[in-house]
Design an enzyme around this catalytic site. Structure first.
Site, PDB file in Angstrom:
ATOM      1  N   ASP A   2      -7.887  -5.657   0.231  1.00 11.45           N
ATOM      2  CA  ASP A   2      -8.364  -6.458  -0.891  1.00 11.45           C
ATOM      3  C   ASP A   2      -7.926  -7.905  -0.829  1.00 11.45           C
ATOM      4  O   ASP A   2      -8.408  -8.738  -1.599  1.00 11.45           O
ATOM      5  CB  ASP A   2      -7.891  -5.835  -2.217  1.00 11.45           C
ATOM      6  N   HIS A  41       0.850  -1.186   0.000  1.00 11.97           N
ATOM      7  CA  HIS A  41       0.000   0.000   0.000  1.00 11.97           C
ATOM      8  C   HIS A  41       0.883   1.233   0.000  1.00 11.97           C
ATOM      9  O   HIS A  41       1.938   1.235   0.630  1.00 11.97           O
ATOM     10  CB  HIS A  41      -0.914   0.004   1.237  1.00 11.97           C
TER      11      HIS A  41
HETATM   12  N1  CMC Z   1       4.053  -7.370  -4.970  1.00 11.42           N
HETATM   13  C1  CMC Z   1       5.385  -7.358  -5.169  1.00 11.42           C
HETATM   14  N2  CMC Z   1       6.163  -6.288  -5.005  1.00 11.42           N
HETATM   15  C2  CMC Z   1       5.573  -5.161  -4.617  1.00 11.42           C
HETATM   16  C3  CMC Z   1       4.187  -5.090  -4.393  1.00 11.42           C
HETATM   17  C4  CMC Z   1       3.428  -6.246  -4.576  1.00 11.42           C
HETATM   18  N3  CMC Z   1       2.110  -6.261  -4.366  1.00 11.42           N
HETATM   19  N4  CMC Z   1       3.857  -3.840  -4.015  1.00 11.42           N
HETATM   20  C5  CMC Z   1       4.990  -3.146  -4.012  1.00 11.42           C
HETATM   21  N5  CMC Z   1       6.039  -3.944  -4.369  1.00 11.42           N
HETATM   22  C6  CMC Z   1       7.452  -3.582  -4.417  1.00 11.42           C
HETATM   23  C7  CMC Z   1       7.788  -2.793  -5.657  1.00 11.42           C
HETATM   24  O1  CMC Z   1       8.196  -3.633  -6.712  1.00 11.42           O
HETATM   25  C8  CMC Z   1       8.897  -1.905  -5.162  1.00 11.42           C
HETATM   26  O2  CMC Z   1      10.067  -2.689  -5.066  1.00 11.42           O
HETATM   27  P1  CMC Z   1      11.520  -2.016  -5.374  1.00 11.42           P
HETATM   28  O3  CMC Z   1      11.714  -0.983  -4.325  1.00 11.42           O
HETATM   29  O4  CMC Z   1      12.471  -3.156  -5.298  1.00 11.42           O
HETATM   30  O5  CMC Z   1      11.416  -1.448  -6.769  1.00 11.42           O
HETATM   31  C9  CMC Z   1       8.478  -1.577  -3.730  1.00 11.42           C
HETATM   32  O6  CMC Z   1       7.691  -2.702  -3.321  1.00 11.42           O
HETATM   33  C10 CMC Z   1       7.658  -0.298  -3.614  1.00 11.42           C
HETATM   34  O7  CMC Z   1       6.586  -0.395  -4.529  1.00 11.42           O
HETATM   35  P2  CMC Z   1       5.906   0.837  -5.255  1.00 11.42           P
HETATM   36  O8  CMC Z   1       5.259   0.347  -6.499  1.00 11.42           O
HETATM   37  O9  CMC Z   1       6.903   1.958  -5.365  1.00 11.42           O
HETATM   38  O10 CMC Z   1       4.845   1.245  -4.172  1.00 11.42           O
HETATM   39  P3  CMC Z   1       3.602   2.167  -4.416  1.00 11.42           P
HETATM   40  O11 CMC Z   1       3.336   2.856  -3.146  1.00 11.42           O
HETATM   41  O12 CMC Z   1       3.763   3.035  -5.636  1.00 11.42           O
HETATM   42  O13 CMC Z   1       2.438   1.124  -4.778  1.00 11.42           O
HETATM   43  C11 CMC Z   1       0.561  -0.291  -4.635  1.00 11.42           C
HETATM   44  C12 CMC Z   1       1.400   0.787  -3.937  1.00 11.42           C
HETATM   45  C13 CMC Z   1      -0.693  -0.582  -3.819  1.00 11.42           C
HETATM   46  C14 CMC Z   1       0.126   0.216  -6.031  1.00 11.42           C
HETATM   47  C15 CMC Z   1       1.429  -1.574  -4.779  1.00 11.42           C
HETATM   48  O14 CMC Z   1       1.816  -2.044  -3.499  1.00 11.42           O
HETATM   49  C16 CMC Z   1       0.706  -2.666  -5.558  1.00 11.42           C
HETATM   50  O15 CMC Z   1       0.751  -2.680  -6.796  1.00 11.42           O
HETATM   51  N6  CMC Z   1       0.041  -3.632  -4.843  1.00 11.42           N
HETATM   52  C17 CMC Z   1      -0.736  -4.655  -5.499  1.00 11.42           C
HETATM   53  C18 CMC Z   1      -2.090  -4.103  -5.900  1.00 11.42           C
HETATM   54  C19 CMC Z   1      -3.011  -3.935  -4.714  1.00 11.42           C
HETATM   55  O16 CMC Z   1      -3.159  -4.837  -3.891  1.00 11.42           O
HETATM   56  N7  CMC Z   1      -3.674  -2.776  -4.670  1.00 11.42           N
HETATM   57  C20 CMC Z   1      -4.690  -2.496  -3.631  1.00 11.42           C
HETATM   58  C21 CMC Z   1      -4.312  -1.377  -2.736  1.00 11.42           C
HETATM   59  S1  CMC Z   1      -5.382  -1.301  -1.297  1.00 11.42           S
HETATM   60  C22 CMC Z   1      -6.940  -0.901  -1.918  1.00 11.42           C
HETATM   61  C23 CMC Z   1      -6.972   0.436  -2.552  1.00 11.42           C
HETATM   62  O17 CMC Z   1      -6.573   1.418  -1.909  1.00 11.42           O
HETATM   63  O18 CMC Z   1      -7.454   0.526  -3.680  1.00 11.42           O
END
Ligand code: CMC
Length: 429
Positions: free
Chosen positions: A364, A306
């Protein structure tokens, strides 16, 4: 003492900016005069360090795993209140008295029916269309049906639109489902609660009486409460940005629904269930986790991570409990996907990759399993999220319209394209 932040520019010039404090949470540096004073912008794609507005509605402490609606912890609201009480709280700032709740529930109940012409709107869609595609269209179309509440400068119009949206979303969501199945639309039934009514419109038919199961009604009501608002997330910011131009609330909520659809946001519950189906069996978890860790695979563990929570998402814990309750009630405690989800969660939260990046299950991760157990098809999961989030969107939209500091949202950019050049006429190219 007034707090200040000093910015030193490349030419050594120092400029002071006020630092504003909220009631809780980090201070913000007020840089509204930055461009006027210095000719430079800030650069913050994805809003990693930017507070886009001030708000009194929802507070999240992502490091501590805390979520408050109007100051009340989500755990207490989920335990003591029903969804409409939470709606009242989000919209009005205080929990209702018994009398206020009675009046509020009555007002919502009396707006649940949709204009009969809207029934025909559905028939323009393919029956196999994704229900979110239908929802974006139908909710956007509400502005063509309710002309009498579109004046955003009139507080009474804003209030009626809010009631209409909260009341009609369950009806529209259920109609979307009925349309895909070919069953007749079910009219709302006013002697049922908001959530029981939704279940009846989804799963009832005109042929026989629908008897809501109270455990399942309460579980779905809890899903609604947990999804009702979540501060300035992508879809809420979309609603605010759309609304900042003066667009009507139905159009703004349709914009929010479109944004919610994406798999990184509300679409994650659907994507999470698909992921569990794909993994299929606990013996395949290791292989799947290796793929997730491989940056070239493009695979993410859906329902994990998140932007704000770098600790347990408090909603996930409540959702996990609800999952147990629902599966027990339905005699599904040996549910294959639930067991798989528990095993996956256990392995992931102990794995260094997830620990280092502070990736925990989010809301989720379990909401899809609960919805599936309730009989809601996977493609409808994000619609249920949208239904519940509508109150948050409308509360945030109302707050923005009433804020004297509100301006049209207009971010700037760091331009990296071609500098000025002259057009060579076609014959010379
Ligand atoms: N699986 C694997 N790696 C992950 C994941 C994941 N679900 N989420 C983040 N990472 C890794 C990412 O690859 C990055 O690694 P590195 O630093 O080595 O490059 C690090 O963690 C930080 O990730 P980010 O993409 O910079 O983080 P963000 O804050 O931009 O993204 C997120 C947040 C929710 C989009 C992401 O965690 C994600 O894609 N999660 C899966 C989708 C999901 O479950 N979304 C629902 C969110 S809760 C309900 C809502 O609010 O809608």
């Amino acid at each position: 003492m007034d707090k200040k932040a000093t910015l030193t520019l490349h030419d050594g010039k120092k400029i002071e900016f006020p630092v504003l404090s909220g009631s809780i949470g980090p201070d913000v540096v007020d840089i509204r005069t930055l461009y006027g004073k210095t000719g430079v912008f800030t650069y913050d794609p994805g809003f990693l360090s930017t507070a886009s507005c001030n708000s009194t509605i929802t507070y999240i402490d992502g490091d501590a795993g805390i979520l408050l609606y109007r100051g009340y912890p989500i755990e207490q609201l989920a335990k003591h209140c029903d969804f409409l009480e939470v709606c009242y709280l989000l919209l009005n700032g205080e929990l209702p008295s018994a009398k206020q709740k009675g009046e509020f529930d009555d007002m919502v109940t009396r707006h649940t029916m949709v204009h009969d012409q809207l029934n025909r709107f559905f028939t323009g869609f393919r029956r196999d269309a994704h229900p979110m595609a239908v929802m974006v269209g139908v909710v956007g179309a509400l502005s063509a049906f309710y002309h009498d509440s579109l004046d955003i400068d009139d507080p009474e119009h804003r209030k009626i639109s809010a009631f209409r949206l909260i009341a009609k979303l369950p009806t529209i969501t259920a109609m979307g489902y009925k349309y895909t199945t070919g069953q007749p639309f079910m009219y709302p039934k006013n002697d049922l609660s908001y959530t029981a009514n939704f279940l009846r419109m989804m799963f009832g038919t005109p042929c026989e009486e629908f008897k809501p199961n109270e455990v399942l009604v309460r579980a779905l009501d809890r899903i609604f409460i947990l999804h009702a608002d979540h501060e300035q997330n992508a879809s809420t910011s979309t609603v605010r940005l759309a609304g900042s131009s003066g667009a009507n609330p139905f159009a703004c909520i349709a914009a929010g629904i479109a944004c919610l659809w994406g798999p990184a946001h509300g679409g994650a519950n659907e994507a999470c269930l698909q992921m569990l189906e794909e993994i299929g069996d606990a013996s395949k978890i290791g292989e799947f986790i290796s793929k997730v860790k491989d940056k070239n695979s493009g695979v993410r563990l859906m329902g994990f991570g998140h932007r704000v929570y770098k600790n347990h998402d408090p909603r996930a814990k409540l959702m996990r409990e609800t999952c147990h309750e629902v599966l027990n009630e339905l005699g599904l405690h040996n549910d294959r996907l639930f067991k798989l989800a528990l095993a996956l969660e256990k392995i992931a939260i102990e794995d260094q990759y997830f620990v280092e990046r502070k990736l925990y299950p989010n809301v989720d991760f379990y909401s899809g399993i609960v919805q599936r157990a309730l009989g809601i098809p996977v493609s409808m999961f994000t619609c249920v999220f949208a239904l519940a989030r509508t109150v948050g969107w409308i509360a945030q939209w109302q707050e923005m319209i009433a804020d004297p500091e509100y301006k049209i949202g207009r971010p700037r950019q760091l331009y990296k394209g071609a500098p000025r050049r002259e057009v060579v006429p076609l014959a010379g190219r």
